[in-house]
Design an enzyme around this catalytic site. Structure first.
Site, PDB file in Angstrom:
ATOM      1  N   ARG A 268       0.668  12.038  -9.959  1.00 36.31           N
ATOM      2  CA  ARG A 268       1.244  10.681  -9.964  1.00 36.31           C
ATOM      3  C   ARG A 268       2.558  10.668 -10.727  1.00 36.31           C
ATOM      4  NH1 ARG A 268      -2.785   7.278  -7.793  1.00 36.31           N
ATOM      5  NH2 ARG A 268      -4.892   7.718  -8.482  1.00 36.31           N
TER       6      ARG A 268
ATOM      7  N   GLU B  37       0.857  -1.199   0.000  1.00 36.32           N
ATOM      8  CA  GLU B  37       0.000   0.000   0.000  1.00 36.32           C
ATOM      9  C   GLU B  37       0.886   1.238   0.000  1.00 36.32           C
ATOM     10  OE1 GLU B  37      -2.535   1.639  -0.620  1.00 36.32           O
ATOM     11  OE2 GLU B  37      -4.057   1.296   0.924  1.00 36.32           O
ATOM     12  N   ASP B  38       0.348   2.357  -0.492  1.00 34.89           N
ATOM     13  CA  ASP B  38       1.146   3.588  -0.515  1.00 34.89           C
ATOM     14  C   ASP B  38       1.130   4.303   0.833  1.00 34.89           C
ATOM     15  OD1 ASP B  38      -1.543   4.224  -0.785  1.00 34.89           O
ATOM     16  OD2 ASP B  38      -1.287   5.634  -2.430  1.00 34.89           O
TER      17      ASP B  38
ATOM     18  N   ASP C 177      -3.626   6.198   6.369  1.00 32.12           N
ATOM     19  CA  ASP C 177      -4.040   7.470   6.966  1.00 32.12           C
ATOM     20  C   ASP C 177      -4.807   7.125   8.249  1.00 32.12           C
ATOM     21  OD1 ASP C 177      -5.007   9.985   7.538  1.00 32.12           O
ATOM     22  OD2 ASP C 177      -5.934  10.342   5.613  1.00 32.12           O
TER      23      ASP C 177
ATOM     24  N   PHE D 283      -1.541  16.613   3.517  1.00 35.98           N
ATOM     25  CA  PHE D 283      -1.868  15.865   2.312  1.00 35.98           C
ATOM     26  C   PHE D 283      -0.646  15.832   1.407  1.00 35.98           C
ATOM     27  CE2 PHE D 283      -3.812  14.520  -1.575  1.00 35.98           C
ATOM     28  CZ  PHE D 283      -4.735  13.596  -1.120  1.00 35.98           C
TER      29      PHE D 283
HETATM   30  P1  IMP Z   1      -7.295   5.371   5.217  1.00 36.37           P
HETATM   31  O1  IMP Z   1      -8.423   4.381   5.059  1.00 36.37           O
HETATM   32  O2  IMP Z   1      -7.771   6.616   5.912  1.00 36.37           O
HETATM   33  O3  IMP Z   1      -6.073   4.799   5.857  1.00 36.37           O
HETATM   34  O4  IMP Z   1      -6.959   5.884   3.778  1.00 36.37           O
HETATM   35  C1  IMP Z   1      -6.094   5.268   2.933  1.00 36.37           C
HETATM   36  C2  IMP Z   1      -6.211   5.820   1.531  1.00 36.37           C
HETATM   37  O5  IMP Z   1      -6.496   7.239   1.495  1.00 36.37           O
HETATM   38  C3  IMP Z   1      -4.883   5.673   0.853  1.00 36.37           C
HETATM   39  O6  IMP Z   1      -4.780   4.425   0.199  1.00 36.37           O
HETATM   40  C4  IMP Z   1      -4.874   6.822  -0.130  1.00 36.37           C
HETATM   41  O7  IMP Z   1      -5.488   6.422  -1.337  1.00 36.37           O
HETATM   42  C5  IMP Z   1      -5.723   7.898   0.499  1.00 36.37           C
HETATM   43  N1  IMP Z   1      -4.893   8.947   1.168  1.00 36.37           N
HETATM   44  C6  IMP Z   1      -4.839   9.237   2.474  1.00 36.37           C
HETATM   45  N2  IMP Z   1      -3.994  10.253   2.730  1.00 36.37           N
HETATM   46  C7  IMP Z   1      -3.474  10.617   1.536  1.00 36.37           C
HETATM   47  C8  IMP Z   1      -2.505  11.630   1.135  1.00 36.37           C
HETATM   48  O8  IMP Z   1      -1.936  12.391   1.942  1.00 36.37           O
HETATM   49  N3  IMP Z   1      -2.231  11.695  -0.193  1.00 36.37           N
HETATM   50  C9  IMP Z   1      -2.811  10.880  -1.118  1.00 36.37           C
HETATM   51  N4  IMP Z   1      -3.718   9.933  -0.794  1.00 36.37           N
HETATM   52  C10 IMP Z   1      -4.050   9.795   0.533  1.00 36.37           C
END
Ligand code: IMP
Length: 218
Positions: free
Chosen positions: A200, A134-135, A138, A187
């Protein structure tokens, strides 16, 4: 097992401040990022180490699962590093690759995720050792739901690596097994992380500027 904080790199704006003048930013994004948080070269060097940790913990074949779209760059570079290790050091980790698009949903009954794999592709995960790539984590909600969903298909083991973990009060406490960097609650874009599908094509991980947010708002 969640990685311990001392094992990953804590990025703070004070310690890790790079001016936009220090590195090359594509002309079309010059006004759209406010700072460079992690330069591309540092990302690549960290991935080399993460690949080594993963290989050291692995015996037998691994199904490496790319979470699209944001995870694709990390996935590609991580797989290359794992391949390089197994080529040069006589280690044996046979890899197969899987690509999963994950969408979160919320209705009045529950929150969950849907995954883009067909039922038969999911059934092939049974008894396999999975590495989810995963990237960014959050809040952690997407990953926790994805892991619940994958358990339905009875993999032998599931480990998770995320290049980034955001330090945020909204976190549900989930920490992956292999983390590249912990980053401030901002962000970020670049290295395949997007804002409304833009950025990207930027190599460094950067903080988006107010100008960038406005320019690419939908
Ligand atoms: P989570 O469910 O809140 O952990 O969100 C995860 C997803 O939110 C990641 O896979 C990203 O696609 C997106 N995301 C959360 N923060 C960022 C950010 O700072 N930049 C880009 N995408 C983000």
């Amino acid at each position: 097992m969640p990685m311990k904080p001392e094992e990953y790199i804590d990025v703070t704006p004070e310690k890790n401040h790079y001016s936009l003048e220090h590195f090359v930013i594509p002309k079309h994004y010059e006004k759209d990022v406010s700072s460079i948080l992690i330069p591309h070269g540092v990302i690549m060097d960290r991935i080399q180490k993460l690949a080594r940790l993963i290989v050291d913990d692995t015996t037998g074949p691994l199904v490496v699962c790319c979470i699209l779209k944001g995870g694709h760059q990390y996935f590609a570079d991580l797989v290359n590093q794992i391949k390089a290790l197994t080529k040069n050091n006589g280690m044996s980790v046979p890899l197969s690759l899987e690509f999963i698009r994950v969408k979160s949903y919320k209705n009045d009954q529950s929150e969950g995720v849907t995954i883009s794999m067909s039922e038969s592709e999911c059934r092939e995960l049974e008894g396999k050792n999975l590495l989810i790539v995963e990237d960014i984590i959050d809040t952690g909600k997407t990953m926790v739901k994805l892991l619940e969903r994958l358990q339905d298909y009875k993999p032998k083991s599931v480990r998770v690596t995320s290049l980034l973990v955001k330090k945020t009060e909204r976190s549900n406490g989930y920490i992956p097994d292999y983390v590249g960097f912990a980053i401030p609650d901002a962000f970020v874009v670049g290295y395949a992380l997007d804002y409304n599908e833009y950025f990207r094509d930027l190599d460094h991980i950067c903080v988006i500027s107010e100008h960038g947010k406005k320019a690419y708002a939908v």
